[in-house]
Design an enzyme around this catalytic site. Structure first.
Site, PDB file in Angstrom:
ATOM      1  N   GLY A  20      49.420   0.019 -61.734  1.00  0.00           N
ATOM      2  CA  GLY A  20      49.166  -1.004 -60.854  1.00  0.00           C
ATOM      3  C   GLY A  20      48.046  -0.448 -59.795  1.00  0.00           C
ATOM      4  O   GLY A  20      47.158  -0.761 -59.460  1.00  0.00           O
ATOM      5  N   GLY A  90      52.733   6.947 -64.224  1.00  0.00           N
ATOM      6  CA  GLY A  90      53.544   6.959 -65.593  1.00  0.00           C
ATOM      7  C   GLY A  90      52.806   7.486 -66.940  1.00  0.00           C
ATOM      8  O   GLY A  90      53.441   7.698 -67.745  1.00  0.00           O
ATOM      9  N   ALA A  95      54.913   6.771 -73.420  1.00  0.00           N
ATOM     10  CA  ALA A  95      54.811   6.745 -74.765  1.00  0.00           C
ATOM     11  C   ALA A  95      53.894   5.719 -75.347  1.00  0.00           C
ATOM     12  O   ALA A  95      53.551   5.867 -76.429  1.00  0.00           O
ATOM     13  CB  ALA A  95      56.065   6.367 -75.463  1.00  0.00           C
ATOM     14  N   VAL A 237      52.925   4.166 -42.732  1.00  0.00           N
ATOM     15  CA  VAL A 237      51.795   3.383 -42.790  1.00  0.00           C
ATOM     16  C   VAL A 237      52.194   2.291 -41.600  1.00  0.00           C
ATOM     17  O   VAL A 237      53.200   1.703 -41.598  1.00  0.00           O
ATOM     18  CB  VAL A 237      51.942   2.425 -44.017  1.00  0.00           C
ATOM     19  CG1 VAL A 237      50.819   1.288 -44.012  1.00  0.00           C
ATOM     20  CG2 VAL A 237      51.613   3.395 -45.257  1.00  0.00           C
ATOM     21  N   HIS A 477      62.465   2.151 -67.322  1.00  0.00           N
ATOM     22  CA  HIS A 477      61.927   1.187 -67.316  1.00  0.00           C
ATOM     23  C   HIS A 477      62.283   0.342 -65.747  1.00  0.00           C
ATOM     24  O   HIS A 477      62.946  -0.827 -65.952  1.00  0.00           O
ATOM     25  CB  HIS A 477      61.652   0.027 -68.212  1.00  0.00           C
ATOM     26  CG  HIS A 477      61.130   0.594 -69.492  1.00  0.00           C
ATOM     27  ND1 HIS A 477      61.635   0.073 -70.828  1.00  0.00           N
ATOM     28  CD2 HIS A 477      60.237   1.552 -69.660  1.00  0.00           C
ATOM     29  CE1 HIS A 477      60.658   1.004 -71.566  1.00  0.00           C
ATOM     30  NE2 HIS A 477      59.876   1.642 -70.862  1.00  0.00           N
ATOM     31  N   GLY A 510      55.324  -1.918 -60.491  1.00  0.00           N
ATOM     32  CA  GLY A 510      56.446  -2.520 -61.357  1.00  0.00           C
ATOM     33  C   GLY A 510      57.565  -3.480 -60.400  1.00  0.00           C
ATOM     34  O   GLY A 510      58.204  -4.032 -60.589  1.00  0.00           O
TER      35      GLY A 510
HETATM   36  C1  LIG Z   1      59.330   9.139 -70.525  1.00  0.00           C
HETATM   37  C2  LIG Z   1      58.524   7.770 -70.137  1.00  0.00           C
HETATM   38  C3  LIG Z   1      58.162   7.083 -71.276  1.00  0.00           C
HETATM   39  C4  LIG Z   1      57.897   5.846 -71.025  1.00  0.00           C
HETATM   40  N1  LIG Z   1      57.101   4.912 -71.952  1.00  0.00           N
HETATM   41  C5  LIG Z   1      56.534   3.769 -71.753  1.00  0.00           C
HETATM   42  C6  LIG Z   1      55.809   3.033 -72.539  1.00  0.00           C
HETATM   43  O1  LIG Z   1      55.838   3.613 -74.061  1.00  0.00           O
HETATM   44  N2  LIG Z   1      55.473   2.040 -72.570  1.00  0.00           N
HETATM   45  C7  LIG Z   1      55.458   1.355 -71.255  1.00  0.00           C
HETATM   46  O2  LIG Z   1      55.245   0.033 -71.053  1.00  0.00           O
HETATM   47  N3  LIG Z   1      56.121   2.057 -70.330  1.00  0.00           N
HETATM   48  C8  LIG Z   1      56.745   3.307 -70.281  1.00  0.00           C
HETATM   49  N4  LIG Z   1      57.498   3.934 -69.535  1.00  0.00           N
HETATM   50  C9  LIG Z   1      57.463   3.187 -68.259  1.00  0.00           C
HETATM   51  C10 LIG Z   1      56.130   3.303 -67.287  1.00  0.00           C
HETATM   52  O3  LIG Z   1      56.026   4.583 -67.347  1.00  0.00           O
HETATM   53  C11 LIG Z   1      56.341   2.583 -66.095  1.00  0.00           C
HETATM   54  O4  LIG Z   1      56.592   1.465 -66.306  1.00  0.00           O
HETATM   55  C12 LIG Z   1      54.799   2.580 -65.283  1.00  0.00           C
HETATM   56  O5  LIG Z   1      54.187   3.802 -65.264  1.00  0.00           O
HETATM   57  C13 LIG Z   1      55.150   1.937 -63.893  1.00  0.00           C
HETATM   58  O6  LIG Z   1      53.806   1.712 -63.328  1.00  0.00           O
HETATM   59  P1  LIG Z   1      53.724   1.551 -61.994  1.00  0.00           P
HETATM   60  O7  LIG Z   1      52.217   1.186 -61.799  1.00  0.00           O
HETATM   61  O8  LIG Z   1      54.649   0.655 -61.262  1.00  0.00           O
HETATM   62  O9  LIG Z   1      53.809   3.049 -61.222  1.00  0.00           O
HETATM   63  P2  LIG Z   1      53.775   4.367 -61.791  1.00  0.00           P
HETATM   64  O10 LIG Z   1      52.830   4.589 -62.965  1.00  0.00           O
HETATM   65  O11 LIG Z   1      54.955   4.980 -61.776  1.00  0.00           O
HETATM   66  O12 LIG Z   1      52.915   5.303 -60.802  1.00  0.00           O
HETATM   67  C14 LIG Z   1      53.202   5.361 -59.321  1.00  0.00           C
HETATM   68  C15 LIG Z   1      52.655   6.500 -58.791  1.00  0.00           C
HETATM   69  O13 LIG Z   1      52.947   6.706 -57.479  1.00  0.00           O
HETATM   70  C16 LIG Z   1      52.789   7.883 -56.980  1.00  0.00           C
HETATM   71  N5  LIG Z   1      53.840   7.988 -55.571  1.00  0.00           N
HETATM   72  C17 LIG Z   1      55.120   7.548 -55.276  1.00  0.00           C
HETATM   73  N6  LIG Z   1      55.476   7.598 -54.029  1.00  0.00           N
HETATM   74  C18 LIG Z   1      54.546   8.011 -53.395  1.00  0.00           C
HETATM   75  C19 LIG Z   1      54.034   8.446 -52.137  1.00  0.00           C
HETATM   76  N7  LIG Z   1      55.002   8.221 -51.170  1.00  0.00           N
HETATM   77  N8  LIG Z   1      52.609   8.722 -51.960  1.00  0.00           N
HETATM   78  C20 LIG Z   1      51.894   8.692 -52.805  1.00  0.00           C
HETATM   79  N9  LIG Z   1      52.009   8.520 -54.180  1.00  0.00           N
HETATM   80  C21 LIG Z   1      53.166   8.271 -54.479  1.00  0.00           C
HETATM   81  C22 LIG Z   1      53.864   8.467 -57.980  1.00  0.00           C
HETATM   82  O14 LIG Z   1      53.676   9.865 -58.202  1.00  0.00           O
HETATM   83  C23 LIG Z   1      53.306   7.828 -59.364  1.00  0.00           C
HETATM   84  O15 LIG Z   1      52.487   8.593 -59.771  1.00  0.00           O
HETATM   85  C24 LIG Z   1      57.604   5.227 -69.712  1.00  0.00           C
HETATM   86  C25 LIG Z   1      58.373   5.788 -68.534  1.00  0.00           C
HETATM   87  C26 LIG Z   1      58.712   7.225 -68.902  1.00  0.00           C
HETATM   88  C27 LIG Z   1      59.280   8.057 -67.881  1.00  0.00           C
END
Ligand SMILES: Cc1cc2nc3c(=O)[nH]c(=O)nc-3n(C[C@H](O)[C@H](O)[C@H](O)COP(=O)(O)OP(=O)(O)OC[C@H]3O[C@@H](n4cnc5c(N)ncnc54)[C@H](O)[C@@H]3O)c2cc1C
Ligand code: SF4
Length: 557
Positions: A20, A90, A95, A237, A477, A510
């Site tokens: 996101g 993530g 994967a 914030v 997830h 998410g």
């Molecule tokens: C081992 C593993 C394998 C996976 N494989 C898959 C797959 O194959 N396909 C799939 O669709 N999904 C997969 N996922 C799930 C996927 O990684 C997540 O659903 C996705 O990354 C979520 O996206 P997001 O935008 O919600 O946040 P994220 O990608 O989790 O990013 C959030 C970011 O915010 C940062 N953050 C948090 N709090 C703060 C703060 N207070 N200040 C500053 N930064 C902060 C974190 O460090 C992180 O980098 C997997 C997850 C794991 C752990």
């Protein structure tokens, strides 16, 4: 009245650089805004990534213990949640399986009927898939073939499919690491290399073949002027003018996440803000800010409708297997064992055996003391009748080479709730804790499938130890908690991802997902964020204090 100008450090601050956050950063930058990304995790280059999970300090994220990796594990009563933490969120540890959610998910949950999702989403899925370089997996390993054979033997072989993945593969599917100029963005992107099929995607791709966000969205955004602050954790914030709704802009306080003693606080100002810290991260931050009085107007539904995709992790181990089960890509294929239940073949790369600590002998039965008893009985009888085979099964060394994880997901309704509380075992500060009905850790059909898979492979079925001992499923997830709804009584954001009660404040991650998808969520998070950003006007056309651009609904708090 705020009219513009450069009295703010940035126009938008994006908190978190996952799916996101990366979409938001690029699209806002393209629209002419000055954007900063504050990211808690480190920035990784391929050659710095760990060679195996034994390099724990480069794999796990737990800065208080000196672990500065990119993979985090959080334990709750209802689930152990795995998530990423890095520049690229993530995507560094994921994967790379990128599947669109089935249409039925838009007809359940609090987003149902808000807009015509099934008509709107395909365009955004298409943009997201293009940006993430989604293609069909061409590299099938032994584990994928075993999944197909097991499907054939259980009459669901016709549903077997090669996963769609964000990985650069050579045209003919060979596994030579070939260097190529930017294949995705007409020369605007970085040079890349093709996949070797080493199975290491979840340890971070050391070859530059996985389409991580730092190689697409974030790369392009930085080129266009966005600034990324790694190792920067947001802790506060608040509106610049106390007690207003963000009309005057926001003040953001951050500290250095990798430093324990000298936390080097930094303060930024901005007109708009995007929370993209993942379901867990955004919930945690918003709970803290509501409680501290920084953002008291956040909806009371915060933390409700958290979903785990109803996952259960099982698998099979084949001691002294002739083939290397870790070869292929991390999730190479999948199969539907019934209309709601989907299983994927997952692997860690050869040598990354630490996850073996969490696996044990496959055990059926409803959770509780009887299941634990059955598990203990199985182990003892196996030790008596097949001592060498059993010892080999528990040997950590060789686990990744000899094992296939079967990731089972269900698109059935069911959710838990996260609350912000002091716990009896740590009364010094409040923390997230889970409530609600238990997420099932025993899916009989999935266990039967794992047993069959193990039988065909000549091995033994595996369960996750925490699922048996504590009835706690593992999930990568975690979604929901700040769901999309029509009002603050139903969720935290509206259908444009605007936070109820505040101006120029968005959530793109998410946490806004309002239904179990039954498939991996990243493509949907990316597509929804593309959609949310498409509603934001160009910087030159924005009137920050225009109430017509601001959502009508005020806080219920
Ligand atoms: C081992 C593993 C394998 C996976 N494989 C898959 C797959 O194959 N396909 C799939 O669709 N999904 C997969 N996922 C799930 C996927 O990684 C997540 O659903 C996705 O990354 C979520 O996206 P997001 O935008 O919600 O946040 P994220 O990608 O989790 O990013 C959030 C970011 O915010 C940062 N953050 C948090 N709090 C703060 C703060 N207070 N200040 C500053 N930064 C902060 C974190 O460090 C992180 O980098 C997997 C997850 C794991 C752990
Ligand atoms: S299989 Fe290996 S080379 Fe291919 S994307 Fe995954 S980690 Fe990179």
């Amino acid at each position: 009245m705020v009219t513009g100008g450069d009295q703010f450090d940035f126009d938008f601050i994006v908190i978190g650089s996952g799916f996101g956050g990366s979409v938001s950063t690029l699209r806002l930058t393209e629209k002419g805004y000055r954007v900063a990304v504050l990211e808690m995790g480190r920035r990784w280059a391929p050659h710095c990534l760990p060679r195996s999970s034994w390099h724990i300090h480069r794999w796990l994220w737990r800065p208080s213990l000196g672990l500065h990796g990119f993979f985090n594990m959080r334990m709750f009563r209802h689930a152990t949640i795995f998530h990423g933490c890095a520049v690229g969120g993530g995507s560094i540890t994921y994967a790379a399986t990128l599947l669109a959610a089935p249409d039925q998910v838009w007809h359940s949950g609090s987003w149902r009927g808000l807009v015509d999702w099934t008509a709107e989403m395909p365009t955004h899925y298409q943009t997201a898939a293009g940006m993430l370089g989604v293609t069909e997996n061409k590299i099938l390993g032994t584990a994928d073939h075993l999944l197909k054979y097991t499907g054939d033997a259980t009459e669901c072989g016709h549903t077997f499919y090669r996963t769609r993945v964000g990985i650069l593969q050579s045209c003919d599917g060979n596994t030579v690491n070939q260097q190529v100029p930017d294949p995705f963005f007409g020369g605007e992107g970085p040079p890349r290399a093709t996949c070797t099929g080493c199975g290491g995607c979840m340890m971070g791709c050391r070859y530059g073949a996985k389409n991580t966000l730092d190689l697409n969205y974030l790369y392009l955004a930085e080129k266009k002027g966005a600034r990324i602050f790694p190792e920067t954790k947001v802790v506060d914030v608040r509106p610049l003018t106390p007690s207003d709704d963000g009309l005057s802009g926001y003040k953001v306080l951050a500290v250095k996440s990798t430093s324990w003693m000298r936390r080097q606080p930094q303060q930024f100002t901005c007109r708009g803000i995007v929370f993209s810290a993942s379901a867990l991260g955004t919930m945690e931050l918003l709970f803290r800010l509501r409680e501290s009085g920084s953002l008291p107007g956040i909806s009371r539904t915060l933390g409700k409708h958290v979903r785990t995709n109803s996952e259960s992790i099982i698998g099979a181990r084949v001691p002294q297997c002739a083939d290397d089960l870790s070869q292929g890509i991390a999730i190479g294929s999948g199969i539907y064992i019934d209309e709601h239940t989907h299983i994927e073949a997952v692997r860690y790369p050869n040598g990354s055996d630490v996850m073996g600590l969490l696996t044990t002998m496959l055990t059926d039965g409803q959770p509780g003391p009887r299941r634990i008893g059955l598990w203990a009985k199985n182990i003892v009888s196996s030790l008596i009748f097949h001592p060498m085979q059993t010892l080999r099964l528990f040997r950590l060394w060789g686990w990744a080479r000899e094992s296939t994880i079967l990731l089972c997901m269900q698109a059935l309704e069911g959710h838990i709730e996260m609350r912000w509380q002091r716990r009896w075992f740590w009364p010094f500060r409040k923390m997230l804790s889970s409530y609600g009905d238990k997420v099932p850790t025993y899916i009989p059909k999935a266990n039967q499938f794992a047993r069959k898979f193990a039988g065909i492979a000549g091995g033994t079925g595996m369960s996750m130890l925490p699922e048996i001992l504590f009835d706690v499923p593992g999930t990568a997830h975690c979604i929901g908690g700040c769901v999309i709804a029509d009002s603050p009584e139903g969720g935290v954001v509206d259908s444009h991802h605007r936070v109820f009660g505040y101006r120029n404040m968005y959530i793109c991650d998410g946490s806004v997902l309002a239904a179990n998808l039954g498939v991996n969520p990243s493509l949907t998070i990316t597509a929804l964020s593309e959609r949310a950003m498409s509603f934001i006007p160009l910087a030159s056309e924005t009137r920050w204090n225009d109430t017509a651009l601001w959502h009508r609904v005020r806080s219920t708090a």
